[in-house]
Structures are given as C-alpha cells and as structure tokens.
Design an enzyme around this catalytic site. Structure first.
Site, PDB file in Angstrom:
ATOM      1  N   GLY A   1     -52.016  -3.824  25.044  1.00 45.41           N
ATOM      2  CA  GLY A   1     -51.225  -2.599  24.935  1.00 45.41           C
ATOM      3  C   GLY A   1     -50.137  -2.769  23.897  1.00 45.41           C
ATOM      4  O   GLY A   1     -49.715  -3.898  23.605  1.00 45.41           O
TER       5      GLY A   1
ATOM      6  N   LEU B   1     -46.196  -8.534  23.568  1.00 50.50           N
ATOM      7  CA  LEU B   1     -46.323  -8.963  22.169  1.00 50.50           C
ATOM      8  C   LEU B   1     -44.951  -9.109  21.497  1.00 50.50           C
ATOM      9  O   LEU B   1     -44.839  -9.800  20.497  1.00 50.50           O
ATOM     10  CB  LEU B   1     -47.207  -7.984  21.384  1.00 50.50           C
ATOM     11  CG  LEU B   1     -48.677  -7.940  21.830  1.00 50.50           C
ATOM     12  CD1 LEU B   1     -49.447  -6.897  21.040  1.00 50.50           C
ATOM     13  CD2 LEU B   1     -49.333  -9.308  21.689  1.00 50.50           C
TER      14      LEU B   1
HETATM   15 NI    NI Z   1     -44.714  -5.183  25.951  1.00 50.64          NI
END
Ligand code: NI
Length: 172
Positions: free
Chosen positions: A45, A94
């Site tokens: 995501g 991330l």
């Molecule tokens: Ni995140």
C-alpha cells in the site's frame, strides 16, 4: 515513473490531506506512479503524502503471489463501518523502512471511495486488506502506525530513521 518515498520524520507525513476534487489527468498519472512505486518498493500500500502529494488518494494491492494482482486506487476513501472484532498484524511502512510492530485494529472495515473513472465504490475488507486500507487511510490524516506504539518504542524507531536519513544524505 517511480517517485521518491518520504522517510519519517517528515512534517508532510504528519499533515491532514485535502480531498481530491476533479479526477484530472494529473491525478491519473499520480495513481499510476504510486502503483509503480509501491510494486517496486515492494509494498502492499502507498498513500499520496508518502510521495509528497497532500491529497486524499491511496493505492493498495494485498494479493499474494501467484494470485493475479488487484491494484486498487482509492480517491477520497472513507471508512463507513468497522467491526467490533479486532485483529493484530505486524505492520511496516515504506516511510519507516525495516521497522515492524504489532498494531491492533478492527478486523473488518467497509470503505467507500471514488474510482479513477469517477464511479462510487464500496466494499468490505478483511485480513491484510482491512489492515492495509486502515493504515493507508491513516496516512491521509497524518497518522503513522508507530503512533499506536508506546512513546519509548516510537522514539527508538524515530531515532533510527533520523540516523538512516543522515546516512542516505551523505551517500548522495
Ligand atoms: Ni505506511
């Protein structure tokens, strides 16, 4: 085009994002770039503020190989229902590379969003899809998964990220 992902701590990751108005060609390009960036990372995501765009747009794909991919682009996503049942997942992000922690969230959620073709969508998610949708929507409200942790753990991770950013800055 792969876009650079912002690393925590960054003030842009703590801000409330603005709704997307018209779905312009620019928004289409942003969604395409975000999917490419997410698959390249690789991740399941990505939210627009993570690439420095302060708009309410997320992409996700939690299918496990070798299942066919299901890239979802959600414009202005909203959680319309959350289950009372909770589930715990070891989450990562991330923008916080290589740091993982268990976070407890509603096990299932219904999400309403606008697709890139302008159509209204609503779907109920369970498992990793549910966790991921909640995690990405949190990004649009300036919330990171480490905000669910105790202050000591959060500070420890933030210090590691500050160090990582210093090291990366030196390499450029
Ligand atoms: Ni995140």
């Amino acid at each position: 085009m792969i876009r650079p992902i912002l690393i925590h701590p960054d003030p842009r990751l703590k801000k409330l994002c603005e709704p997307v108005g018209d779905i312009t060609a620019e928004i289409g390009r942003l969604a395409e770039d975000m999917l490419e960036t997410m698959y390249d990372a690789p991740g399941v995501g990505l939210a627009a503020p993570q690439v420095g765009v302060m708009r309410r747009l997320i992409v996700l794909d939690c299918t496990k190989d070798p299942a066919p991919h299901r890239p979802l682009v959600m414009v202005n996503p909203e959680i319309t229902w959350a289950s009372e049942d909770l589930s715990t997942y070891e989450e990562g992000c991330l923008s916080i590379p290589e740091q993982y922690a268990e976070v407890e969230r509603p096990a299932e959620v219904r999400v309403r969003w606008t697709a890139l073709d302008g159509s209204a969508q609503e779907e109920q998610f369970a498992g990793l899809w549910s966790t991921c949708a909640q995690h990405e929507i949190d990004h649009l409200n300036g919330r990171l998964f480490i905000d669910f942790l105790g202050p000591l753990k959060r500070q420890m991770i933030t210090r590691k990220m500050e160090k990582l950013k210093r090291e990366r800055a030196r390499q450029v």
